[in-house]
Motif scaffolding. Structure first.
Motif, PDB file in Angstrom:
ATOM      1  N   LEU A  58       0.507  -1.344  -0.033  1.00 36.80           N
ATOM      2  CA  LEU A  58       0.226   0.199   0.129  1.00 36.80           C
ATOM      3  C   LEU A  58       0.619   1.003  -0.314  1.00 36.80           C
ATOM      4  N   LYS A  59       0.136   2.395  -0.548  1.00 37.63           N
ATOM      5  CA  LYS A  59       0.792   2.981  -0.331  1.00 37.63           C
ATOM      6  C   LYS A  59       0.970   3.893   0.851  1.00 37.63           C
ATOM      7  N   TRP A  60       2.049   5.043   1.470  1.00 38.34           N
ATOM      8  CA  TRP A  60       2.021   5.613   2.125  1.00 38.34           C
ATOM      9  C   TRP A  60       0.802   6.674   2.804  1.00 38.34           C
ATOM     10  N   VAL A  61       0.290   6.346   3.461  1.00 35.31           N
ATOM     11  CA  VAL A  61      -1.135   7.441   3.584  1.00 35.31           C
ATOM     12  C   VAL A  61      -0.406   9.052   4.314  1.00 35.31           C
ATOM     13  N   VAL A  62       0.354   9.278   4.505  1.00 28.77           N
ATOM     14  CA  VAL A  62       0.503  10.729   4.559  1.00 28.77           C
ATOM     15  C   VAL A  62       1.730  11.095   3.299  1.00 28.77           C
ATOM     16  N   LYS A  63       0.844  12.269   2.634  1.00 33.15           N
ATOM     17  CA  LYS A  63       1.779  12.728   1.537  1.00 33.15           C
ATOM     18  C   LYS A  63       2.782  13.353   1.777  1.00 33.15           C
ATOM     19  N   GLY A  64       3.620  12.722   0.367  1.00 29.31           N
ATOM     20  CA  GLY A  64       5.158  13.738   0.192  1.00 29.31           C
ATOM     21  C   GLY A  64       5.818  13.049   1.955  1.00 29.31           C
ATOM     22  N   LYS A  65       5.083  11.531   2.408  1.00 29.24           N
ATOM     23  CA  LYS A  65       6.508  11.531   3.414  1.00 29.24           C
ATOM     24  C   LYS A  65       6.800   9.709   2.842  1.00 29.24           C
ATOM     25  N   ASN A  66       7.771   9.126   3.469  1.00 30.76           N
ATOM     26  CA  ASN A  66       8.132   8.120   3.133  1.00 30.76           C
ATOM     27  C   ASN A  66       7.713   6.346   4.002  1.00 30.76           C
ATOM     28  N   VAL A  67       7.673   5.672   3.639  1.00 29.99           N
ATOM     29  CA  VAL A  67       7.288   4.667   4.528  1.00 29.99           C
ATOM     30  C   VAL A  67       7.440   4.644   6.043  1.00 29.99           C
ATOM     31  N   GLY A  68       6.615   4.169   6.898  1.00 29.00           N
ATOM     32  CA  GLY A  68       6.875   4.293   8.325  1.00 29.00           C
ATOM     33  C   GLY A  68       7.192   5.396   8.716  1.00 29.00           C
ATOM     34  N   ASP A  69       6.715   6.264   8.121  1.00 29.69           N
ATOM     35  CA  ASP A  69       7.460   7.751   8.620  1.00 29.69           C
ATOM     36  C   ASP A  69       6.686   8.522   9.694  1.00 29.69           C
ATOM     37  N   ASP A  70       7.247   8.724  11.173  1.00 28.73           N
ATOM     38  CA  ASP A  70       6.382   9.871  11.611  1.00 28.73           C
ATOM     39  C   ASP A  70       5.440   8.252  12.680  1.00 28.73           C
ATOM     40  N   ILE A  71       5.143   7.438  12.615  1.00 30.21           N
ATOM     41  CA  ILE A  71       4.786   6.370  13.175  1.00 30.21           C
ATOM     42  C   ILE A  71       5.164   6.158  14.934  1.00 30.21           C
ATOM     43  N   VAL A  72       3.521   6.956  16.004  1.00 34.82           N
ATOM     44  CA  VAL A  72       3.958   7.529  18.129  1.00 34.82           C
ATOM     45  C   VAL A  72       3.263   5.857  17.936  1.00 34.82           C
ATOM     46  N   LEU A  73       2.774   4.911  17.091  1.00 29.44           N
ATOM     47  CA  LEU A  73       2.177   3.939  18.506  1.00 29.44           C
ATOM     48  C   LEU A  73       1.945   2.543  17.720  1.00 29.44           C
ATOM     49  N   LYS A  74       2.669   1.311  17.389  1.00 29.47           N
ATOM     50  CA  LYS A  74       1.785   0.541  16.999  1.00 29.47           C
ATOM     51  C   LYS A  74       1.753  -0.532  17.920  1.00 29.47           C
ATOM     52  N   PRO A  75       0.826  -0.899  16.654  1.00 31.80           N
ATOM     53  CA  PRO A  75       0.499  -2.838  17.644  1.00 31.80           C
ATOM     54  C   PRO A  75       1.091  -3.037  18.230  1.00 31.80           C
ATOM     55  N   GLN A  76       0.626  -3.358  19.916  1.00 30.96           N
ATOM     56  CA  GLN A  76       0.868  -4.125  20.942  1.00 30.96           C
ATOM     57  C   GLN A  76       1.923  -3.077  21.583  1.00 30.96           C
ATOM     58  N   GLN A  77       1.483  -2.538  21.386  1.00 28.92           N
ATOM     59  CA  GLN A  77       2.707  -1.201  22.271  1.00 28.92           C
ATOM     60  C   GLN A  77       1.458  -1.198  23.327  1.00 28.92           C
ATOM     61  N   TYR A  78       2.008  -0.236  24.303  1.00 32.09           N
ATOM     62  CA  TYR A  78       0.912   0.590  25.249  1.00 32.09           C
ATOM     63  C   TYR A  78       1.211   2.042  25.160  1.00 32.09           C
ATOM     64  N   LEU A  79      -0.239   2.423  25.840  1.00 32.93           N
ATOM     65  CA  LEU A  79      -0.364   4.459  25.922  1.00 32.93           C
ATOM     66  C   LEU A  79      -0.995   4.873  27.418  1.00 32.93           C
ATOM     67  N   ASP A  80      -0.365   5.097  27.732  1.00 39.25           N
ATOM     68  CA  ASP A  80      -0.481   5.363  29.498  1.00 39.25           C
ATOM     69  C   ASP A  80      -1.502   4.271  29.957  1.00 39.25           C
ATOM     70  N   GLY A  81      -0.953   3.108  29.809  1.00 38.89           N
ATOM     71  CA  GLY A  81      -1.472   2.529  30.444  1.00 38.89           C
ATOM     72  C   GLY A  81      -2.959   1.112  29.922  1.00 38.89           C
ATOM     73  N   GLU A  82      -2.699   1.611  28.430  1.00 39.59           N
ATOM     74  CA  GLU A  82      -3.663   1.135  27.402  1.00 39.59           C
ATOM     75  C   GLU A  82      -2.373   0.234  26.569  1.00 39.59           C
ATOM     76  N   LEU A  83      -3.428  -0.813  26.109  1.00 35.66           N
ATOM     77  CA  LEU A  83      -2.654  -1.844  25.149  1.00 35.66           C
ATOM     78  C   LEU A  83      -3.060  -1.557  23.764  1.00 35.66           C
ATOM     79  N   ASN A  84      -2.420  -1.006  22.669  1.00 35.83           N
ATOM     80  CA  ASN A  84      -2.828  -0.637  21.497  1.00 35.83           C
ATOM     81  C   ASN A  84      -2.831  -2.358  21.014  1.00 35.83           C
ATOM     82  N   TYR A  85      -4.382  -2.645  20.352  1.00 26.35           N
ATOM     83  CA  TYR A  85      -4.257  -3.562  19.878  1.00 26.35           C
ATOM     84  C   TYR A  85      -4.066  -4.057  17.624  1.00 26.35           C
TER      85      TYR A  85
END
Length: 651
Positions: free
Chosen positions: A23-50
């Motif tokens: 798939l083409k990266w969703v943010v126009k003008g950015k490279n694939v993987g740029d500026d990811i702040v939270l991935k699946p299986q990571q926690y954010l303030d105690g919440e699991l991001n599934y």
């Protein structure tokens, strides 16, 4: 031959390439993987991001479609948690709709309400992007090209305190899928494993699950007190708990749970056990040579494995030690998924569904069938995968084919002759492009004097779609009198501890006012105006049957209330006066892992009780076409359609 093999290899290579295409990266003008702040299986303030992929940027960052596809849904939502959202109505563009909410009292700043788009991709997967702003108006059903700008970046989630979007992918079965691998990223997504089903339950586990089931029904189901007397509740609990024992088999407890959702306790066309019958998971199930059903109050043999067809339609006196009267009563009691005192669907189920007479199909058995004429037949059940021919063959009848074979489209329009047109609506889950297509066709046939609208075997859909279609046919501004919604609580629900789609602290109905020991909100101002650009003035005939549910009951009911249409066929499965059909809470019992759905909102359309609209029933037809053996099992004609054409011919 070489050319053929080369072509075959090229086609296989092309298919593989398309399947593996990133798939083409969703943010126009950015490279694939740029500026990811939270991935699946990571926690954010105690919440699991599934399953979400959070990507940041600026408020000016343009978000593009990562692939060609079709827009399935557009809307506004506010993420309350990583697994729960509140949805708002969309009218026009994202920005215009968000600005309309500025005067409302909101639990979060307006910037955390954003647009969302769901796109169906070529492989059937659904890609959802939340956190959008923009002035472009999107329509469901629109085709979209890879790289096309969807909007700009908003603030998808309150705990990511900078501009971001949330991206998630689900497979064709609506289960969460990997949002990283399709972009060529090293993935952190882990597919949730299905909870294994226990073989047996301890006595304590059985009691706990049953107690949770009963409390959730009593607390959440808005028609509980109306339909369940204290005496009926006490009798059901006593009868059920007598069956409890240490080491109860899962299958036994499953049937106990399912019994609670039948005519023995609560029957409703919108309430359901989601966990499938245990025998559906078996490779082999067993069936009798003679299937039984109820016709005109008598137990008869309705279907037969080839070689025993001489018994078809013979009246049965008993099966083993069970009398026909006892079996018929049990069959009626086991019917589920219909409202209150609806008769048509119940008659169909006891007529054709022998599962209501034989619940255990997981092991071989032998039954002695005694017929009314004194003859007997010893029926030894056989594995279903050894049976080649069942008579009559169901799919040869027009009725079965219309019901069982999926439609290629949810709607169809055809001219029957110069005076008559037919609009078939198989669903009210139609997108905006489909509605425009129907409207265009209807405009082209606006002067046809007779229009048949077929909503048989239609399980309902979107209330907005229903109201849009109604506006094409109502003759004057239309509003059902005293229409309102009722819920059991405008605060929290304790049962949500076991709910999979609403958090325990969720207050879904804060705007509802006290109404006896319940709470309600009025809809008296919800008036449907005749569409000034498209309003059919001719004669309308609506076809209904026992599989016309939800919106497919509301649609003909509204036209019948206005005297705008002649209703032909059989009583609808859903009630005319009210239905429990909104805000569906999905529960999972902690020990057995059985899941079930309870609607939280009772929608009242009309309180007037008349001979035309009797209490506790579905919508009754003006002209009834009673169900018969010939129609269901043998008929190659459409009985209800033929009746409509006959009536039109007389006019």
């Amino acid at each position: 031959m070489k050319k053929f093999l080369s072509l075959l290899f090229f086609c296989s290579f092309l298919v593989s390439s398309l399947q593996a295409q990133q798939l083409k990266w969703v943010v126009k003008g950015k490279n694939v993987g740029d500026d990811i702040v939270l991935k699946p299986q990571q926690y954010l303030d105690g919440e699991l991001n599934y399953d979400n992929l959070f990507i940041s940027g600026t408020e000016a960052s343009e978000i593009i479609a990562p692939a060609d596809g079709t827009i399935l849904s557009v809307g506004l939502d506010r993420m309350n948690t990583l697994q729960n959202s509140t949805y708002y109505g969309l009218s026009g563009s994202f920005n215009a709709s968000i600005n309309k909410l500025a005067k409302e009292k909101l639990p979060l700043p307006l910037k955390y309400i954003n647009g969302s788009v769901q796109i169906k991709l070529a492989n059937g997967n659904k890609l959802n992007i939340n956190g959008l702003r923009g002035d472009k108006i999107w329509k469901t059903g629109m085709k979209i090209k890879q790289g096309e700008v969807l909007g700009t970046m908003g603030y998808a989630y309150k705990k990511v305190q900078k501009p971001c979007i949330a991206l998630a992918i689900s497979n064709p079965q609506n289960r969460a899928d990997d949002p990283m691998k399709p972009f060529g990223l090293v993935s952190t997504f882990k597919l949730a494993k299905e909870t294994p089903r226990p073989a047996t339950l301890t006595l304590a586990q059985t009691k706990e699950d049953f107690d949770i089931l009963m409390k959730s029904l009593k607390e959440c189901y808005p028609s509980y007190k109306e339909r369940i007397t204290p005496e009926k509740e006490a009798a059901f609990i006593e009868q059920t708990t007598k069956q409890f024992k240490e080491g109860m088999k899962y299958e036994t407890f499953y049937h106990i749970v399912r019994t609670a959702f039948t005519r023995q306790f609560i029957n409703d066309s919108h309430i359901n056990v989601n966990t499938p019958f245990p025998y559906k998971e078996k490779k082999v199930i067993y069936i009798p040579h003679l299937s039984v059903g109820v016709e005109n109050g008598k137990l008869i043999a309705t279907r037969a494995i080839k070689g025993t067809e001489r018994y078809l339609r013979k009246e049965i006196k008993s099966i083993d030690s069970r009398s026909a009267e006892q079996i018929i009563k049990e069959m009626y009691n086991h019917v589920e998924l219909c409202d209150e005192e609806v008769k048509s669907y119940v008659e169909l189920k006891v007529f054709m569904d022998f599962i209501n007479a034989y619940w255990n199909r997981m092991k071989p058995q032998t039954n002695t069938i005694t017929f009314a004429d004194g003859t007997t037949y010893k029926d030894t059940w056989v594995p279903n995968n050894t049976v080649k021919d069942i008579i009559p063959k169901p799919l040869l009848s027009k009725y079965f084919r219309a019901w069982a074979i999926p439609k290629q489209k949810d709607f169809n329009f055809q001219r029957i002759d110069n005076n008559t047109a037919l609009l078939t609506l198989s669903s009210f889950t139609l997108n905006e492009v489909e509605l425009e297509e129907i409207a265009t066709t209807l405009k082209a046939n606006i002067n046809v004097p007779h229009l048949i609208i077929d909503v048989r075997n239609n399980y309902g859909g979107d209330i907005k779609v229903l109201n849009k279609i109604l506006s094409w046919f109502v003759a004057k501004p239309f509003c059902l009198p005293k229409a309102y919604d009722v819920v059991n609580s405008n605060s929290t629900y304790k049962s949500f501890k076991y709910c999979m789609n609403y958090p325990l602290d969720n207050k879904l109905f804060e705007g509802y006012e006290p109404y006896g020991d319940q709470f309600k909100i009025s809809h008296e101002t919800d008036t449907i105006q005749p569409n000034p650009e498209l309003n059919y003035k001719g004669n309308i005939y609506v076809l209904i049957n026992e599989n016309s549910c939800s919106a497919a009951t509301s649609f003909p009911a509204s036209l019948a209330y206005e005297g705008r249409a002649t209703i032909i066929g059989r009583e609808t499965r859903t009630g005319y006066h009210s239905m429990n059909a909104e805000k569906f809470a999905q529960f999972k019992l902690p020990n057995s892992k059985i899941t079930y759905t309870i609607p939280l909102v009772k929608i009242v359309f009309d309180e007037t009780i008349t001979n035309r609209f009797p209490a506790h029933r579905g919508l009754l037809p003006d002209i009834e076409v009673p169900i018969s053996y010939d129609e269901v099992f043998i008929g190659k004609e459409d009985f209800i359609m033929n009746k409509a054409l006959e009536i039109i011919k007389t006019k």
